[in-house]
Design a protein around this motif. Structure first.
Motif, PDB file in Angstrom:
ATOM      1  N   SER A  87      84.488 -55.851  48.418  1.00 10.37           N
ATOM      2  CA  SER A  87      84.391 -55.344  46.897  1.00 10.37           C
ATOM      3  C   SER A  87      84.733 -53.751  46.948  1.00 10.37           C
ATOM      4  O   SER A  87      85.448 -53.435  45.930  1.00 10.37           O
ATOM      5  CB  SER A  87      83.052 -55.410  46.378  1.00 10.37           C
ATOM      6  OG  SER A  87      82.064 -54.525  47.285  1.00 10.37           O
ATOM      7  N   LYS A  88      84.495 -53.113  48.010  1.00 10.88           N
ATOM      8  CA  LYS A  88      85.104 -51.837  48.213  1.00 10.88           C
ATOM      9  C   LYS A  88      86.584 -51.528  48.147  1.00 10.88           C
ATOM     10  O   LYS A  88      87.027 -50.597  47.630  1.00 10.88           O
ATOM     11  CB  LYS A  88      84.289 -51.070  49.484  1.00 10.88           C
ATOM     12  CG  LYS A  88      82.985 -50.655  49.551  1.00 10.88           C
ATOM     13  CD  LYS A  88      82.608 -49.625  48.619  1.00 10.88           C
ATOM     14  CE  LYS A  88      81.310 -49.191  48.794  1.00 10.88           C
ATOM     15  NZ  LYS A  88      80.750 -48.390  47.539  1.00 10.88           N
ATOM     16  N   ALA A 140      82.818 -59.703  44.563  1.00 10.90           N
ATOM     17  CA  ALA A 140      83.094 -58.563  44.692  1.00 10.90           C
ATOM     18  C   ALA A 140      82.909 -58.011  43.178  1.00 10.90           C
ATOM     19  O   ALA A 140      82.336 -56.741  43.118  1.00 10.90           O
ATOM     20  CB  ALA A 140      84.608 -58.308  44.907  1.00 10.90           C
ATOM     21  N   LEU A 141      83.197 -58.459  42.224  1.00  9.93           N
ATOM     22  CA  LEU A 141      83.090 -57.843  40.786  1.00  9.93           C
ATOM     23  C   LEU A 141      81.567 -57.994  40.611  1.00  9.93           C
ATOM     24  O   LEU A 141      81.066 -56.873  39.903  1.00  9.93           O
ATOM     25  CB  LEU A 141      83.907 -58.944  39.922  1.00  9.93           C
ATOM     26  CG  LEU A 141      85.463 -58.580  39.881  1.00  9.93           C
ATOM     27  CD1 LEU A 141      86.013 -59.798  38.838  1.00  9.93           C
ATOM     28  CD2 LEU A 141      85.761 -57.129  39.450  1.00  9.93           C
ATOM     29  N   SER A 142      81.017 -58.825  41.105  1.00  9.45           N
ATOM     30  CA  SER A 142      79.510 -59.052  40.839  1.00  9.45           C
ATOM     31  C   SER A 142      78.906 -57.999  41.419  1.00  9.45           C
ATOM     32  O   SER A 142      77.794 -57.185  41.063  1.00  9.45           O
ATOM     33  CB  SER A 142      78.941 -60.253  41.273  1.00  9.45           C
ATOM     34  OG  SER A 142      79.293 -61.390  40.472  1.00  9.45           O
ATOM     35  N   ILE A 143      79.295 -57.473  42.802  1.00  9.02           N
ATOM     36  CA  ILE A 143      78.793 -56.357  43.438  1.00  9.02           C
ATOM     37  C   ILE A 143      79.142 -55.186  42.831  1.00  9.02           C
ATOM     38  O   ILE A 143      78.338 -54.223  42.423  1.00  9.02           O
ATOM     39  CB  ILE A 143      79.301 -56.363  44.860  1.00  9.02           C
ATOM     40  CG1 ILE A 143      78.780 -57.839  45.590  1.00  9.02           C
ATOM     41  CG2 ILE A 143      78.943 -54.946  45.618  1.00  9.02           C
ATOM     42  CD1 ILE A 143      79.415 -57.782  46.994  1.00  9.02           C
ATOM     43  N   ILE A 144      80.256 -55.027  42.373  1.00  9.42           N
ATOM     44  CA  ILE A 144      80.651 -53.645  41.653  1.00  9.42           C
ATOM     45  C   ILE A 144      79.958 -53.372  40.306  1.00  9.42           C
ATOM     46  O   ILE A 144      79.497 -52.240  40.142  1.00  9.42           O
ATOM     47  CB  ILE A 144      82.292 -53.843  41.323  1.00  9.42           C
ATOM     48  CG1 ILE A 144      82.885 -53.751  42.764  1.00  9.42           C
ATOM     49  CG2 ILE A 144      82.735 -52.659  40.355  1.00  9.42           C
ATOM     50  CD1 ILE A 144      84.585 -54.150  42.695  1.00  9.42           C
ATOM     51  N   PHE A 145      79.849 -54.315  39.778  1.00 12.92           N
ATOM     52  CA  PHE A 145      79.121 -54.476  38.467  1.00 12.92           C
ATOM     53  C   PHE A 145      77.627 -54.697  38.538  1.00 12.92           C
ATOM     54  O   PHE A 145      76.842 -54.767  37.376  1.00 12.92           O
ATOM     55  CB  PHE A 145      79.678 -55.250  37.059  1.00 12.92           C
ATOM     56  CG  PHE A 145      81.072 -54.568  36.986  1.00 12.92           C
ATOM     57  CD1 PHE A 145      81.132 -53.741  36.184  1.00 12.92           C
ATOM     58  CD2 PHE A 145      82.175 -55.067  37.556  1.00 12.92           C
ATOM     59  CE1 PHE A 145      82.601 -53.320  35.687  1.00 12.92           C
ATOM     60  CE2 PHE A 145      83.530 -55.014  37.250  1.00 12.92           C
ATOM     61  CZ  PHE A 145      83.639 -53.818  36.277  1.00 12.92           C
TER      62      PHE A 145
END
Length: 151
Positions: A87-88, A140-145
């Motif tokens: 995600s980073k 990854a999007l779930s982690i970012i958001f």
């Protein structure tokens, strides 16, 4: 809007699970697209030699290498990490291109134009690799958001 495109050397792609992740990514304002490339010369090149096959993959992918995008080549010997590291790598990029080579992998020159990433030390079929990659993009999007999908 964020755009993630998965380019692969393959004859076809529409997988039901991929469609689910494409739909789920939209909630994060992200378009997830799959593009299968299998030029005529690739089939012949794969019968001749590894080097010729790799060259045919590079020729198929080169028009899609975008210097303004994050270009990521999936490569078994590359850097790998957990979902947070993935995600980073995606964070703060609006255009991300992923490349999945054919059976013989990438030419070294092609890899120089990308960041290489490995999903695993194991070998996956293209279908499985696409599903895993699409799920990890959604994760990854779930982690970012800060969405509860990734706990």
């Amino acid at each position: 809007m964020m755009r993630c495109v998965v380019y692969s050397i393959a004859k076809s792609s529409p997988l039901e699970l991929v469609k689910i992740y494409q739909k789920q990514c939209k909630q994060f304002d992200c378009e997830l697209e799959l593009v299968d490339l299998f030029p005529k010369n690739t089939a012949n090149a794969q019968k001749v030699s590894k080097e010729l096959a790799q060259k045919s993959y590079s020729l198929a992918f080169e028009p899609y290498l975008n210097p303004k995008a994050k270009n990521i080549a999936l490569h078994p010997k590359a850097q790998r990490g957990d979902s947070f590291a993935f995600s980073k790598m995606l964070e703060n990029h609006l255009n991300i291109n992923f490349f999945i080579a054919g059976a013989y992998g990438f030419e070294e020159n092609f890899l120089k134009g990308c960041q290489a990433w490995s999903l695993s030390e194991m070998t996956f079929s293209h279908e499985v690799a696409k599903i895993v990659l699409c799920e990890q993009i959604y994760r990854a999007l779930s982690i970012i958001f800060k969405h509860p999908y990734h706990k």
